[in-house]
Design a protein around this motif. Structure first.
Motif, mmCIF file in Angstrom:
data_model
loop_
_atom_site.group_PDB
_atom_site.id
_atom_site.type_symbol
_atom_site.label_atom_id
_atom_site.label_comp_id
_atom_site.label_asym_id
_atom_site.label_seq_id
_atom_site.Cartn_x
_atom_site.Cartn_y
_atom_site.Cartn_z
ATOM 1 N N ARG A 245 0.830 -1.198 0.000
ATOM 2 C CA ARG A 245 0.000 0.000 0.000
ATOM 3 C C ARG A 245 0.870 1.256 0.000
ATOM 4 N N THR A 246 0.363 2.315 -0.644
ATOM 5 C CA THR A 246 0.897 3.636 -0.334
ATOM 6 C C THR A 246 0.073 4.157 0.832
ATOM 7 N N VAL A 247 0.518 5.240 1.427
ATOM 8 C CA VAL A 247 -0.081 5.652 2.692
ATOM 9 C C VAL A 247 -1.565 6.004 2.549
ATOM 10 N N ASP A 248 -1.993 6.527 1.386
ATOM 11 C CA ASP A 248 -3.395 6.920 1.209
ATOM 12 C C ASP A 248 -4.351 5.737 1.186
ATOM 13 N N ILE A 249 -3.859 4.547 0.865
ATOM 14 C CA ILE A 249 -4.758 3.382 0.820
ATOM 15 C C ILE A 249 -4.414 2.365 1.913
ATOM 16 N N ALA A 250 -3.511 2.754 2.808
ATOM 17 C CA ALA A 250 -3.183 1.871 3.936
ATOM 18 C C ALA A 250 -4.224 2.064 5.036
ATOM 19 N N ASP A 251 -4.409 1.064 5.885
ATOM 20 C CA ASP A 251 -5.267 1.255 7.056
ATOM 21 C C ASP A 251 -4.584 0.643 8.272
ATOM 22 N N ASP A 252 -5.321 0.559 9.374
ATOM 23 C CA ASP A 252 -4.711 0.104 10.628
ATOM 24 C C ASP A 252 -4.153 -1.305 10.519
ATOM 25 N N SER A 253 -4.718 -2.099 9.575
ATOM 26 C CA SER A 253 -4.265 -3.486 9.474
ATOM 27 C C SER A 253 -3.016 -3.624 8.590
ATOM 28 N N THR A 254 -2.565 -2.544 7.960
ATOM 29 C CA THR A 254 -1.404 -2.652 7.068
ATOM 30 C C THR A 254 -0.117 -2.643 7.900
ATOM 31 N N PRO A 255 0.703 -3.714 7.806
ATOM 32 C CA PRO A 255 1.970 -3.688 8.544
ATOM 33 C C PRO A 255 2.853 -2.541 8.038
ATOM 34 N N ALA A 256 3.602 -1.941 8.936
ATOM 35 C CA ALA A 256 4.409 -0.759 8.571
ATOM 36 C C ALA A 256 5.339 -1.061 7.395
ATOM 37 N N ASP A 257 5.867 -2.310 7.354
ATOM 38 C CA ASP A 257 6.823 -2.599 6.274
ATOM 39 C C ASP A 257 6.122 -2.847 4.924
ATOM 40 N N HIS A 258 4.785 -2.752 4.905
ATOM 41 C CA HIS A 258 4.067 -2.880 3.635
ATOM 42 C C HIS A 258 3.562 -1.527 3.123
ATOM 43 N N VAL A 259 3.912 -0.469 3.834
ATOM 44 C CA VAL A 259 3.545 0.871 3.354
ATOM 45 C C VAL A 259 4.729 1.418 2.556
ATOM 46 N N LEU A 260 4.491 1.590 1.256
ATOM 47 C CA LEU A 260 5.595 1.950 0.362
ATOM 48 C C LEU A 260 5.497 3.401 -0.100
ATOM 49 N N GLY A 261 6.639 3.934 -0.503
ATOM 50 C CA GLY A 261 6.667 5.246 -1.145
ATOM 51 C C GLY A 261 6.310 5.097 -2.624
ATOM 52 N N THR A 262 6.292 6.226 -3.310
ATOM 53 C CA THR A 262 5.863 6.251 -4.715
ATOM 54 C C THR A 262 6.724 5.334 -5.594
ATOM 55 N N ALA A 263 8.044 5.492 -5.491
ATOM 56 C CA ALA A 263 8.950 4.740 -6.370
ATOM 57 C C ALA A 263 8.911 3.245 -6.046
ATOM 58 N N ALA A 264 8.847 2.906 -4.745
ATOM 59 C CA ALA A 264 8.831 1.490 -4.362
ATOM 60 C C ALA A 264 7.531 0.824 -4.831
ATOM 61 N N MET A 265 6.439 1.579 -4.834
ATOM 62 C CA MET A 265 5.164 1.023 -5.312
ATOM 63 C C MET A 265 5.278 0.738 -6.818
ATOM 64 N N GLY A 266 5.884 1.678 -7.543
ATOM 65 C CA GLY A 266 6.101 1.453 -8.977
ATOM 66 C C GLY A 266 6.973 0.218 -9.196
ATOM 67 N N ASP A 267 8.018 0.060 -8.366
ATOM 68 C CA ASP A 267 8.904 -1.113 -8.482
ATOM 69 C C ASP A 267 8.132 -2.403 -8.272
ATOM 70 N N LYS A 268 7.208 -2.388 -7.292
ATOM 71 C CA LYS A 268 6.423 -3.613 -7.001
ATOM 72 C C LYS A 268 5.605 -4.023 -8.226
ATOM 73 N N VAL A 269 4.956 -3.025 -8.846
ATOM 74 C CA VAL A 269 4.126 -3.339 -10.012
ATOM 75 C C VAL A 269 5.012 -3.951 -11.105
ATOM 76 N N VAL A 270 6.181 -3.349 -11.320
ATOM 77 C CA VAL A 270 7.098 -3.872 -12.348
ATOM 78 C C VAL A 270 7.532 -5.301 -11.981
ATOM 79 N N GLU A 271 7.836 -5.513 -10.709
ATOM 80 C CA GLU A 271 8.258 -6.852 -10.258
ATOM 81 C C GLU A 271 7.177 -7.896 -10.563
ATOM 82 N N PHE A 272 5.897 -7.499 -10.407
ATOM 83 C CA PHE A 272 4.802 -8.457 -10.587
ATOM 84 C C PHE A 272 4.322 -8.561 -12.037
ATOM 85 N N LEU A 273 5.003 -7.846 -12.933
ATOM 86 C CA LEU A 273 4.617 -7.960 -14.349
ATOM 87 C C LEU A 273 4.873 -9.355 -14.889
ATOM 88 N N GLY A 274 5.794 -10.049 -14.273
ATOM 89 C CA GLY A 274 6.018 -11.401 -14.753
ATOM 90 C C GLY A 274 7.383 -11.896 -14.346
#
Ligand code: NAD
Length: 376
Positions: free
Chosen positions: A347-376
């Motif tokens: 999650r980025t911070v705007d879509i995170a909630d109380d159940s989101t572990p802190a290490d799963h809250v990403l910044g803009t660039a890291a979120m983009g990296d995740k999407v690229v990583e999951f492309l295949g």
């Protein structure tokens, strides 16, 4: 060398624009590498950034320099981020304002149709103001006519017209004309039917044919064009009912097609179904180059912090692949990568909630990296 090349005019604009644009380009590069296509991106100025640059050069301040419009017209697609911010809120008559850049580029590209997909991600259901059970299967596309109707009809105002005002002759009289030509309806409705045929095969044409003559013509055109698409199950719906159905049973819709004003209102209503502004992409298509952009603004309150959600920008790239380059397979891969990113709890911070572990809250660039990583 890639076997195909597409020229993309990229318009980062203001606020978080440059931060999310970087992620859009990152994803484009990754898709290009996987599909043997080069997406050649070239940045141009728009909005406040263009006003500042033209002012600094001693030119007349403008939110859409001629060079930007020319580059956009010559490109295969335009990818825009967002414009505006408190620095450019000068309300003096004649002052250049960032939003003028948006209106001018839409006009300059002859864009007559706007698309707003609204897709519910299971992982984000809690962010919606609707009950989770109402959100089952929500995946709809609003196709809005963009150049006709009330917004472009005659606007008039007079004072002291006979019979105006309460019980007498004094007072103002105002009038806005709703105007449509058959061809304006035809091109949008036909596009919507084609989209429905490629999606789940259902189309709802929204009008107010019990009251408005423009709507009665709209409905006749929709029925006539519908005959060309026997595989699409089409229906008509009055706009008041449609606005109710969108919150009562949004899962019933596949493609909704409607005129300018109704589409403006319904698409904002529909965008709230997902509850997260950072997830909504849009596309505007027309006679020339198409333009793809997030539905949100430049978010000046978080600009420069590296925390903006880049997913609406990335999903604008998905629309570009689908509608400008007919790269449906690549678009599906990208949609699946975004889905997996969310399903795995990132999650980025705007879509995170109380159940989101802190290490799963990403910044803009890291979120983009995740999407690229999951492309295949
Ligand atoms: P906004 O959409 O920029 O922001 C509203 C709220 O949502 C803010 O709290 C913001 O931080 C948040 N937000 C928006 N996008 C986000 C993202 N990707 N990630 C995380 N949070 C996000 O709307 P606003 O505050 O009313 O407007 C700010 C500026 O943007 C104004 O100058 C406005 O004119 C302009 N604007 C531009 C466009 C456009 O370029 N198409 C559209 C709307 C507003």
């Amino acid at each position: 060398m890639a076997s195909k090349m597409y020229a993309i005019c990229t318009l980062p604009g203001d606020g978080i624009g440059p931060e999310i644009m970087a992620e859009g380009k990152k994803v484009l590069a990754a898709i290009g590498a996987r599909h043997d296509v080069e997406f050649r991106c070239q940045d141009q100025l728009i909005g406040g950034a263009a006003i500042d640059a033209t002012t600094a050069r001693g030119q007349k301040p403008t939110a859409l320099p001629e060079a930007t419009l020319q580059a956009a017209q010559a490109a295969d697609a335009v990818l825009l981020s967002a414009v505006g911010g408190p620095k450019w809120t000068n309300t003096e008559a004649g002052a250049a304002r960032p939003e003028q850049g948006l209106l001018a580029i839409r006009k300059g590209l002859g864009l007559y149709l706007n698309l707003r997909p609204v897709r519910m991600y299971d992982a984000l259901r809690a962010a919606s103001p609707l009950k989770p059970e109402l959100l089952e299967g929500v995946d709809l596309l609003i196709v809005r006519e963009l150049t006709g109707g009330l917004y472009f009809g005659k606007h008039e105002r007079e004072w002291g017209v006979e019979g105006a005002g309460v019980g007498g002759t004094r007072g103002e009289h105002a009038c806005d004309t709703m105007d449509y030509s058959e061809y304006e309806v035809e091109r949008v409705v036909r596009w919507a039917f084609e989209a429905a045929a490629r999606r789940r095969g259902r189309l709802c044409s929204v009008d107010k044919a019990n009251v408005l003559e423009t709507s009665r013509m709209w409905r006749e055109v929709a029925h006539r064009i519908g005959e060309e698409f026997p595989t699409v199950e089409a229906c008509d719906m009055y706009v008041d009912n449609a606005s109710m159905q969108l919150v009562a049973n949004p899962g019933q819709f596949d493609v909704i097609v409607t005129e300018n004003t109704f589409g403006d209102i319904l698409s904002d209503e529909a965008s709230m179904l997902t509850g997260s502004l950072g997830m909504l992409a849009s596309a505007s298509l027309g006679s020339g180059t198409a333009l793809y952009e997030p539905s949100h603004g430049s978010a000046p309150d978080i600009a420069g912090k590296g925390i903006a959600n880049p997913l609406a920008q990335i999903l604008s790239v998905e629309l570009m692949l689908r509608y400008s380059f007919q790269m449906d397979e690549a678009a599906n891969e990208l949609a699946a990568a975004v889905q997996r990113t969310l399903d795995e709890g990132w999650r980025t911070v705007d879509i995170a909630d109380d159940s989101t572990p802190a290490d799963h809250v990403l910044g803009t660039a890291a979120m983009g990296d995740k999407v690229v990583e999951f492309l295949g």
